[in-house]
Motif scaffolding. Structure first.
Motif, PDB file in Angstrom:
ATOM      1  N   ARG A  49       1.050  -1.230  -0.338  1.00  0.00           N
ATOM      2  CA  ARG A  49       0.125  -0.292  -0.157  1.00  0.00           C
ATOM      3  C   ARG A  49       0.842   0.953   0.426  1.00  0.00           C
ATOM      4  NH1 ARG A  49      -1.728  -3.642   4.157  1.00  0.00           N
ATOM      5  NH2 ARG A  49      -4.182  -4.241   3.236  1.00  0.00           N
ATOM      6  N   GLY A  50       0.654   1.817  -1.434  1.00  0.00           N
ATOM      7  CA  GLY A  50       1.430   2.970  -0.826  1.00  0.00           C
ATOM      8  C   GLY A  50       2.839   3.387  -1.224  1.00  0.00           C
ATOM      9  N   LYS A  51       4.188   2.932  -0.648  1.00  0.00           N
ATOM     10  CA  LYS A  51       5.661   2.777  -0.860  1.00  0.00           C
ATOM     11  C   LYS A  51       5.642   1.977   0.152  1.00  0.00           C
ATOM     12  CE  LYS A  51       8.480   5.627  -1.941  1.00  0.00           C
ATOM     13  NZ  LYS A  51       9.435   6.575  -2.124  1.00  0.00           N
ATOM     14  N   GLY A  52       5.263   0.985   0.814  1.00  0.00           N
ATOM     15  CA  GLY A  52       5.478  -0.148   2.192  1.00  0.00           C
ATOM     16  C   GLY A  52       3.698  -0.436   2.347  1.00  0.00           C
ATOM     17  N   TRP A  53       3.523  -1.726   3.422  1.00  0.00           N
ATOM     18  CA  TRP A  53       2.921  -2.117   4.543  1.00  0.00           C
ATOM     19  C   TRP A  53       2.520  -0.817   4.828  1.00  0.00           C
ATOM     20  CZ3 TRP A  53       7.171  -6.092   5.059  1.00  0.00           C
ATOM     21  CH2 TRP A  53       6.802  -7.303   4.405  1.00  0.00           C
ATOM     22  N   VAL A  54       1.080  -1.039   5.217  1.00  0.00           N
ATOM     23  CA  VAL A  54       0.431  -0.090   6.860  1.00  0.00           C
ATOM     24  C   VAL A  54       1.242  -0.153   7.902  1.00  0.00           C
ATOM     25  CG1 VAL A  54      -1.692   0.368   7.447  1.00  0.00           C
ATOM     26  CG2 VAL A  54      -1.970   0.285   5.193  1.00  0.00           C
ATOM     27  N   GLU A  55       1.784  -1.173   8.350  1.00  0.00           N
ATOM     28  CA  GLU A  55       2.324  -1.818   9.478  1.00  0.00           C
ATOM     29  C   GLU A  55       3.791  -1.324   9.747  1.00  0.00           C
ATOM     30  OE1 GLU A  55       0.957  -3.385   7.839  1.00  0.00           O
ATOM     31  OE2 GLU A  55      -0.431  -4.551   8.576  1.00  0.00           O
ATOM     32  N   GLU A  56       4.574  -1.257   8.333  1.00  0.00           N
ATOM     33  CA  GLU A  56       5.348  -0.382   8.194  1.00  0.00           C
ATOM     34  C   GLU A  56       5.021   0.907   8.139  1.00  0.00           C
ATOM     35  OE1 GLU A  56       9.843  -0.679   8.224  1.00  0.00           O
ATOM     36  OE2 GLU A  56       8.594  -1.819   8.545  1.00  0.00           O
TER      37      GLU A  56
END
Length: 280
Positions: free
Chosen positions: A149-156
């Motif tokens: 999502r976007g440029k990375g995981w939401v968690e990250e």
């Protein structure tokens, strides 16, 4: 030495063996008093046990050093617990309790972290955030974890808010080399299937006066010194930044914070900004 008259002996609280040893939960003491609580916390701290439970409230004492109690094994241990009371008191246990209640009741949960300057609030909040994001990842299947999502995981992305907030909102004071000069409320949003969807952040009372001047032995927000430490890098060389002493706002400031590498912190800041979608 304070001598009590015989008539006041009856008012003294009897000391049991558990008072001397220190136990996980203060509420389990035979008699609870302020002295008993403080002594329990103290004797546990002297054994490098920094967490003590008061029912569902967690007391944490800043050890001012790294402890080997936050590994992936510890995360898995508390993730697998049905009730954190079955395990030794730990910030991961408190975090897991909030997640368990969110899943079982569907009601909003809040973790309030408070304490004086230097108590460890910043580190505790990062540990809670780290545990929650790890817990969300552990629940995802391979296909779900592979979605970007976007440029990375939401968690990250949520996890990477910490270096950004610390760079722009933390500073060195006489009591704490990494003191948060603001309050914050982090709101995490989950789906009905307990998947982390995103977050919102509200900040309060940023100490803006620190930009213009600091007390002796203190310094401005970290980001100023991180930029100047990394001024020779390819990305910053075009800005032609000077030595810290060249800037009026940094005159008289403590230029280095013991235990902090401003150059390494700047690299971490850049990685965090890139992760949340802010590039060069």
């Amino acid at each position: 030495c304070h001598v009590l008259p015989t008539s006041e002996f009856q008012s003294l609280v009897q000391v049991a063996e558990q008072h001397e040893m220190g136990i996980d939960d203060v509420c389990a003491l035979q008699s609870v008093s302020e002295a008993a609580l403080l002594h329990t916390v103290r004797v546990r701290y002297l054994r490098n046990i920094i967490y003590t439970r008061v029912a569902r409230v967690l007391i944490a004492v800043n050890p001012f050093c790294s402890l080997p109690i936050y590994s992936s094994q510890h995360t898995d241990q508390y993730l697998g617990a049905f009730d954190s009371a079955e395990l030794p008191p730990h910030v991961f246990g408190l975090s897991n309790d909030a997640l368990q209640r969110l899943r079982s009741t569907g009601h909003n949960q809040a973790v309030l972290i408070s304490g004086e300057s230097g108590a460890g609030k910043t580190e505790s909040s990062k540990l809670v955030l780290s545990f929650v994001t790890d817990a969300m990842r552990s629940r995802q299947d391979t296909a779900s974890a592979a979605r970007l999502r976007g440029k990375g995981w939401v968690e990250e992305q949520v996890r990477q808010t910490s270096p950004v907030l610390e760079a722009f909102g933390n500073a060195m004071t006489v009591r704490n080399n990494n003191s948060s000069r603001f309050g914050k409320w982090l709101d995490l949003r989950f789906s009905s299937s307990n998947e982390l969807l995103g977050s919102s952040l509200t900040t309060y009372l940023l100490e803006t006066t620190r930009v213009c001047g600091q007390s002796a032995g203190e310094r401005c927000f970290h980001v100023f010194f991180q930029l100047l430490q990394a001024r020779s890098s390819t990305m910053l060389s075009k800005l032609q930044l000077d030595e810290p002493e060249s800037y009026n706002y940094l005159q008289g400031a403590q230029l280095t914070a013991p235990g902090m590498d401003d150059g390494a912190c700047f690299e971490e800041l850049c990685e965090a900004l890139d992760s949340i979608g802010i590039d060069e």
